[in-house]
Design a protein around this motif. Structure first.
Motif, PDB file in Angstrom:
ATOM      1  N   VAL A 128      83.037 -52.424  19.137  1.00 16.95           N
ATOM      2  CA  VAL A 128      82.943 -53.798  19.641  1.00 16.95           C
ATOM      3  C   VAL A 128      84.251 -54.107  20.351  1.00 16.95           C
ATOM      4  O   VAL A 128      85.335 -53.932  19.779  1.00 16.95           O
ATOM      5  N   LYS A 161      72.849 -55.306  17.752  1.00 23.55           N
ATOM      6  CA  LYS A 161      73.578 -55.861  18.899  1.00 23.55           C
ATOM      7  C   LYS A 161      73.830 -57.356  18.768  1.00 23.55           C
ATOM      8  O   LYS A 161      74.925 -57.841  19.084  1.00 23.55           O
ATOM      9  N   TYR A 166      79.395 -55.208  22.585  1.00 25.19           N
ATOM     10  CA  TYR A 166      79.057 -54.018  21.778  1.00 25.19           C
ATOM     11  C   TYR A 166      78.820 -52.818  22.687  1.00 25.19           C
ATOM     12  O   TYR A 166      78.086 -52.907  23.677  1.00 25.19           O
ATOM     13  N   ALA A 224      76.682 -58.103  16.361  1.00 29.53           N
ATOM     14  CA  ALA A 224      77.927 -57.489  16.820  1.00 29.53           C
ATOM     15  C   ALA A 224      78.537 -58.270  17.967  1.00 29.53           C
ATOM     16  O   ALA A 224      79.763 -58.309  18.120  1.00 29.53           O
TER      17      ALA A 224
END
Length: 908
Positions: free
Chosen positions: A546, A518, A539, A521
């Motif tokens: 995304v 996470k 995300y 991203a």
């Protein structure tokens, strides 16, 4: 700024346009001794990017006051310093690491120092580009920043993002300046042209004449006439091997752990590409058996190829087609191997004899074989793509044996009650059935069912029995041979699809092939979109997607997001890792082109009450009139739902004008829109309406309505003589649409009203249906009574202006003309004509129309003054500036022929 100035000192005065950067508490600056010591400490990596600076007095201003200035010493940065335009990715990442370390501090940092570190700002490179410079040799460019001042107060940006700041940072701005792959290849060609690297002898530049025709090739400083360079058809294997060795050395020296080169030069080497032999065959030459490849910085980078494969650098970058099949791009080495010089076959009899001899030897060895097959290494869970690269296959276990396996011994399981050939359990002891077994000589592939494929980081145990080799002795392995398998995902995440997000034309959805970590991203700095700034990355774990929120970089253009059908490029940095145990990340940034296909329905961007009963709903893009109806909108106030009784799409195709039940001050309303579609038929979902809140902040209406206009409807089938449209200045209560409230008056009397209908399009219009068609030449007006608006404000009596049936053109004489007019009393008006009037027509009140609210009740006529009449009005009284129209009068002692209208303007 000239070069000599940059080589020595550069000064900035602390007055407009430059301001001094203050500390977070606004009580000091970073040039104070205790603060300067923290910032420019030798232990701080960030200090390597900041120019040495000092603050002092620099003369006086026009009022004689001392002017402070900051002096930057740039002498130590060499002669080739220049203003920053682009940066190597390695420099940006080094700055990002230094910035992160500076903001986090160390174990000795107290709270005050941590606030000082996190509050440090640098100039925005877009607002103040002269604060950023690069220096050093071409293969090792560095960054230096003029810090401590800002061109506009509070315009500086933080080094990196924290929980209290969500905007763009200096790291984000610098990542947007990272050099593109084509520019890096051009720099790599320049370095290679000046180097003695083995690869340099294969690279040539072109020399063309004024007519554009190729004249010579230049390689390692030597000019080669075109007569000595021939187009390459075939190439000796020795020359191909020499190219392979030089290419592999060139890439291996660019490996992250290799020594001797700067990180920037390694980036340049990783970007090196040569023309595609199939697409650009005219770029390949042979000169005395030697290979020469003509290269230019202007070559199309996307059509060029990697020199050879390199697993460490991840070259070439693999992809997938629309069907999900793996695509491995070709390499220059592979194309050259296709052009190897053909070799004739000799001594075929000797070869056959040799093969026969080998066969006899093999049979003899087989007769002596008493050793069962053995597993070679650990069971593989990957598919080999090349000698050094692979792709994970969690649904397969590969067993490689020391010799070929007898197919009859390979069975998923034995007969009931017998020992299974393959028995697989997970780390919790649960068995997993083998869905399929496949044998290829000495390789056995075990395929698992879709629902029970191996999970990342989990261990599995496999028992093997009854496997035999192909020797004459049929050697069988020991029953219950056990091996352990640990599956680890080693594949970096890649973007599988790029599409519109579906709710906003400024958002993109990037779907990855596997779950992501996470933190990486959602780092907006990991994404660069052509012509846009990425301000947010979100995300969504359920879809491995995304969502990027983007803004146009050009502030002078209205940001409507991505254009339908537009082509764009996005670069995804290698800072994104997957969610596996090993946290796999790509070896390099990946740039992809994509076409934006509009799948985003329109959004309700603004709802505004323009009056107490009208709302303008503005959408983000033009909408279709087909979906605009009262049922497409709802107005909510708490748990109450207000009626929407009209909906009209205005000419801009963006605004829908809504008529509604009365709104009141001090209350907040929510407008919902659903089913509205754009030009691409993207409609707002019924289950997810687009909403906007609004208030009515105007003055509440307490005034009765007024008639704005009255006229016959143009498309009246009865020839524009039956249906009359009456338009009011506001929404009218539909209960008022009854014949008893309306009277159509002409100078010859009233025209019977058969029906009154509320307009289906607008709630401020009524349609009056006459019982009989109006006569030609009739001047008409509407008298309405007891008309109330939606708020209950009632007008007891309203009167329209005069109008005439369409298509009529009465031919009337015009002998009369007005000569005087005055107000005698509040309810009395005198009119003076140029001719004497016939008493009968002059005394009829229907022949006079007063434009104000009052009406003509009676007329006085004195035979002694036949050119004068006195009009007596009902209340309210006569007003200066109003008009009186006399119509259809006759002259004294004349034939009964009516006169045309005569208009008087009332004077005080």
């Amino acid at each position: 700024m000239d070069e000599s100035t940059l080589q020595s000192r550069f000064k900035r005065s602390i007055r407009r346009p430059f301001f001094l950067l203050t500390t977070p508490d606004r009580n000091g600056s970073y040039f104070q001794k205790e603060n300067y010591r923290v910032l420019m400490s030798r232990r701080e990596k960030i200090a390597a990017f900041l120019a040495p600076a000092s603050m002092g007095e620099g003369g006086a201003d026009a009022r004689g006051r001392a002017v402070q200035e900051v002096t930057y010493d740039l002498a130590e940065f060499g002669q080739n310093i220049e203003q920053m335009e682009s940066l190597p990715a390695a420099v940006v990442e080094a700055f990002a690491d230094a910035a992160r370390a500076f903001c986090e501090g160390n174990e000795r940092s107290v709270d005050h120092e941590l606030k000082l570190r996190r509050g440090f700002r640098l100039p925005d490179p877009e607002l103040d580009p002269q604060a950023y410079y690069v220096y050093g040799p071409t293969e090792d460019r560095r960054l230096v920043i003029l810090w401590g001042t800002e061109i506009k107060q509070d315009s500086s940006l933080p080094l990196c993002r924290d929980s209290d700041y969500v905007g763009l940072t200096i790291v984000d701005k610098l990542r947007a300046r990272v050099m593109g792959p084509a520019s890096m290849r051009a720099q790599a060609l320049k370095l290679l042209d000046r180097s003695t690297h083995p690869l340099a002898r294969f690279i040539a530049g072109e020399v063309r004449g004024g007519d554009g025709k190729l004249r010579e090739l230049v390689s390692t400083g030597k000019r080669i006439p075109l007569s000595k360079a021939k187009r390459m058809k075939y190439l000796p294997k020795a020359e191909i091997a020499a190219f392979e060795a030089a290419a592999r050395q060139y890439y291996e020296e660019a490996h992250p752990d290799a020594e001797g080169l700067s990180a920037y030069e390694k980036e340049l080497r990783a970007s090196m590409r040569l023309p595609d032999l199939h697409r650009s065959p005219l770029a390949y030459y042979r000169c005395g058996g030697k290979l020469l490849v003509a290269c230019s910085p202007k070559d199309d980078y996307d059509s060029c190829l990697c020199l050879t494969s390199d697993s460490v650098l991840g070259l070439p970058v693999e992809g997938e087609d629309s069907a999900g099949r793996r695509i491995v791009p070709p390499t220059v080495l592979g194309q050259l191997e296709e052009r190897a010089t053909p070799v004739k076959l000799y001594a075929s009899v000797g070869v056959v004899s040799a093969l026969l001899l080998v066969g006899l030897v093999t049979v003899g060895i087989a007769m002596l074989d008493h050793k069962p097959p053995e597993l070679q290494g650990s069971p593989l869970t990957t598919e080999q793509i090349s000698a050094t690269t692979h792709r994970d296959t969690p649904g397969r276990i590969r067993l490689v044996w020391s010799e070929d396996i007898d197919p009859k011994s390979v069975e998923p399981s034995a007969l009931p009650g017998a020992l299974k050939t393959f028995y697989l359990i997970d780390e919790d002891g649960r068995p997993i059935d083998i869905a399929k077994v496949q044998l290829n000589k000495n390789v056995i592939d075990l395929y698992l069912p879709e629902e029970r494929q191996m999970l990342d980081g989990r261990r599995y145990k496999l028992e093997i029995s009854n496997i035999a080799d192909t020797s004459m002795n049929h050697n069988v392995i020991k029953s219950g041979t056990r091996v352990e398998v640990e599956y680890n995902d080693t594949v970096a995440p890649v973007v599988s699809t790029i599409s519109a997000e579906g709710s906003d034309s400024r958002k993109l959805r990037l779907e990855f092939n596997e779950p992501l970590e996470k933190f990486g991203a959602e780092n907006a700095g990991n994404y660069q979109v052509e012509d846009f700034s990425v301000i947010k990355a979100e995300y969504q774990a359920d879809t491995n997607s995304v969502i990027l929120t983007c803004e146009k970089r050009n502030p002078n253009v209205v940001d409507k997001g991505f254009a339908d059908g537009g082509m764009y490029r996005i670069t995804v940095a290698n800072g994104i890792t997957d969610a596996s145990v090993k946290r796999n990340r790509p070896d390099a940034s990946v740039t992809k082109s994509f076409k934006y296909v509009d799948t985003v329905p329109p959004r309700l961007v603004d709802a505004k009450a323009t009056s107490q009963t009208e709302i303008n709903a503005v959408f983000s893009e033009p909408v279709k009139v087909a979906g605009v109806s009262t049922s497409a909108f709802r107005i909510l106030q708490g748990e109450d739902v207000l009626e929407v009784d009209s909906a009209e799409l205005l000419a801009d195709n963006l605004t829908v004008k809504l008529g509604c039940a009365p709104l009141f001050n001090g209350k907040e309303y929510i407008l919902e829109a659903r089913g509205i579609s754009d030009a691409k038929d993207n409609a707002i979902p019924e289950e997810m309406p687009s909403t906007d809140s609004f208030r009515f902040d105007g003055r509440e209406d307490k005034s009765p309505p007024e008639i704005v206009s009255a006229d016959f409807i143009k498309d009246d089938a009865a020839g524009s003589k039956t249906n009359i449209r009456v338009v009011f200045n506001e929404s009218i209560d539909k209960a008022c649409a009854v014949p008893a409230n309306f009277e159509v008056v002409s100078f010859t009397g009233s025209v019977p009203v058969a029906d009154v209908q509320a307009s289906g399009l607008k709630n401020n219009e009524f349609v009056i249906v006459l019982g009989i068609p109006a006569g030609n030449g009739d001047n008409l007006f509407i008298r309405a009574s007891n008309i109330a608006d939606r708020l209950g404000n009632k007008a007891l009596l309203l009167k329209s202006a005069q109008f005439m049936p369409r298509g009529t053109s009465p031919m009337l004489p015009q002998d009369l003309s007005p000569t005087g007019c005055k107000i005698n009393a509040p309810d009395s008006v005198t009119l003076l004509f140029n001719e004497n009037l016939d008493p009968d027509s002059a005394k009829d009140s229907k022949h006079y129309f007063y434009s104000g609210s009052a009406r003509v009740d009676a007329v006085s006529f004195d035979p002694n003054t036949p050119n004068r009449v006195v009009l007596h009005l009902s209340s309210p009284v006569a007003e200066a500036g109003q008009t009186v129209t006399a119509h259809s009068l006759c002259l004294e002692n004349d034939s009964p022929q009516e006169q045309a209208s005569v208009t008087f303007k009332l004077m005080p």
